[in-house]
Design an enzyme around this catalytic site. Structure first.
Site, PDB file in Angstrom:
ATOM      1  CB  SER A 124      -1.040  -0.179   1.266  1.00  0.00           C
ATOM      2  OG  SER A 124      -1.730   1.081   1.135  1.00  0.00           O
ATOM      3  CB  SER A 125       1.144   4.366  -0.342  1.00  0.00           C
ATOM      4  OG  SER A 125       1.421   5.567  -0.435  1.00  0.00           O
ATOM      5  CE1 TYR A 138       0.472   5.170  -5.600  1.00  0.00           C
ATOM      6  CE2 TYR A 138       0.291   6.266  -3.612  1.00  0.00           C
ATOM      7  CZ  TYR A 138       0.946   5.475  -4.416  1.00  0.00           C
ATOM      8  OH  TYR A 138       2.037   4.779  -3.853  1.00  0.00           O
ATOM      9  CE  LYS A 193      -0.238   2.065  -3.834  1.00  0.00           C
ATOM     10  NZ  LYS A 193       0.351   0.708  -4.293  1.00  0.00           N
TER      11      LYS A 193
END
Length: 253
Positions: free
Chosen positions: A138-139, A152, A156
């Site tokens: 993920s982020s 984005y 995520k």
């Protein structure tokens, strides 16, 4: 610490550059056989040859993870070649940051469904493993609102939710599932190298936000992925491991 990865079999999407390449090399260094994919055939071939020159069992495939049939065929082919699969790492992202309709569609097809299709294709093989593990990438943009809020960041965040659901659903089958959420990571040819030259103000702001005064490296992220995927982390499932040098400030309760 012995991560107990020798002889294990790992699959990684997006395995020729940046974090994905470091993950491939991290598993290989621990004695695992590695299957990986990426979109560019020349990069896949070069990476595979480099690994084999170092005595690593490696199998690369050029494909787009948005192509569900290609993903399934690749997973089954690697399982047949290696005699099974123990670990899958869903690493690919379209990095479609601007809030445009096309980026929402691309992020869904690549980031979200690329992950789902990889897991679905691998599950029959993981169920036969004695040390089955799923890791999704993920982020920190999925954890808090930043400049990448929009397609984005949204997908995520969805990947974290999806993975924690997997951990609960698959625990009875002995399959672990965890997420690793990197902070800003700098490498040659990566998005932050482009930002450094194309938008230096944004780059300097991003570096300044991190109390360590620097961005992470692909190897630092890969080390976390390899550990959490390994049998040494056998009791860890349903975790979102944030690897960001204290960049994010939210408290995980």
């Amino acid at each position: 610490m012995d991560l107990q990865l020798s002889g294990r079999r790992a699959l990684i999407t997006g395995g020729t550059k940046g974090i994905g390449r470091a993950i491939v090399e991290g598993f290989a260094a621990e004695g695992a056989a590695v299957g990986f994919c990426a979109r560019t055939a020349a990069d896949v071939e070069a990476t595979e040859q480099n690994l084999k020159q170092h005595g690593v069992p490696a199998l690369g495939r050029a494909l787009d993870v948005a192509d569900g049939a290609a993903v399934t065929n690749w997973v089954n082919d690697v399982a047949a070649e290696f005699g099974g699969i123990d670990i899958v790492v869903a690493n690919v992202s379209a990095l479609a940051i601007p809030d445009e309709e096309a980026n929402w569609q691309t992020s869904f097809a690549v980031d979200m469904m690329g992950t789902v299709r990889l897991v679905n294709a691998a599950l029959p093989h993981l169920e036969r493993s004695s040390a089955a593990s799923i890791v999704t990438i993920s982020s920190v943009s999925g954890r808090e609102v930043d400049f990448a809020a929009g397609p984005y960041g949204t997908f995520k965040a969805a990947i974290v939710q999806y993975t924690q659901g997997l951990a609960y659903q698959l625990a009875g089958k002995g399959i672990r599932a965890n997420t690793v959420s990197p902070g800003n990571t700098f490498f040659e040819g990566g998005v932050w190298e482009g930002i450094k030259s194309g938008n230096p103000d944004l780059y300097e702001m991003a570096v300044g936000l991190n109390p360590t005064g620097k961005m992470g490296s692909p190897e630092e992220i890969a080390n976390a992925v390899v550990f959490i995927a390994s049998p040494a982390a056998s009791r860890v499932s349903g975790t979102n491991l944030v690897v960001d040098g204290a960049l994010t400030r939210g408290v995980q309760l």
